[in-house]
Design a protein around this motif. Structure first.
Motif: not given
Length: 164
Positions: A87-88, A90-91, A94-95, A107, A115-116, A119, A123
């Motif tokens: 889990y990020i 601020d996804w 970042l994306a 996303l 989502r994790p 992502l 990435w």
């Protein structure tokens, strides 16, 4: 093309050295060469190369906590990237900043549970493609990247992509 993986052992510098040795050993076995004729050449800001008895091959490395991967391309450039699914918070930013607006929107359409993984897949695809064309990670730009992307099958919690 050859992909090599090792379980990374802290510290990271040791894992990097072990992966370089593993790439040399694998290439020697694969190509039936004396390992002493194989070396890794790296210059800051440029992709590493594997020197094989007088000829060069494309080489790409990736590390994440617990796993390191290398890819060797005898007939063209390669890039590889590995990432732990996590889990990020601020996804979205970042994306948007590194993967582009279309990926950020895709996303946003994912569930929180999906989502994790999505992502990490996006990435690693972007990072592997950039490595393949010899570019460093930078904020998003829409320049096309012409390479073939192949997701790799790894045990959880890792995701990886190979670009050629």
């Amino acid at each position: 093309m050859l992909v090599i993986g090792i379980a990374a052992v802290p510290p990271r510098l040791e894992a990097r050295l072990r992966l370089r040795d593993a790439a040399r050993e694998a290439a020697a076995h694969w190509l039936k060469l004396d390992i002493e004729t194989i070396s890794v050449e790296s210059t800051p800001g440029a992709p590493p190369r594997l020197l094989l008895a007088g000829r060069a091959a494309s080489l790409s490395f990736s590390h994440d906590e617990g796993l390191s991967l290398a890819a060797i391309g005898l007939h063209g450039a390669v890039g590889i990237d590995v990432m732990r699914v996590q889990y990020i918070g601020d996804w979205f930013h970042l994306a948007r900043d590194y993967l582009g607006p279309q990926v950020a929107e895709a996303l946003a359409a994912c569930t929180d549970a999906q989502r994790p993984l999505a992502l990490a897949q996006a990435w690693t695809a972007r990072e592997a493609a950039l490595k393949c064309i010899g570019r460093q990670l930078a904020e998003w730009d829409a320049r096309p990247i012409d390479c073939h992307l192949q997701p790799l099958s790894l045990p959880a919690p890792y995701v990886a992509t190979l670009a050629s």
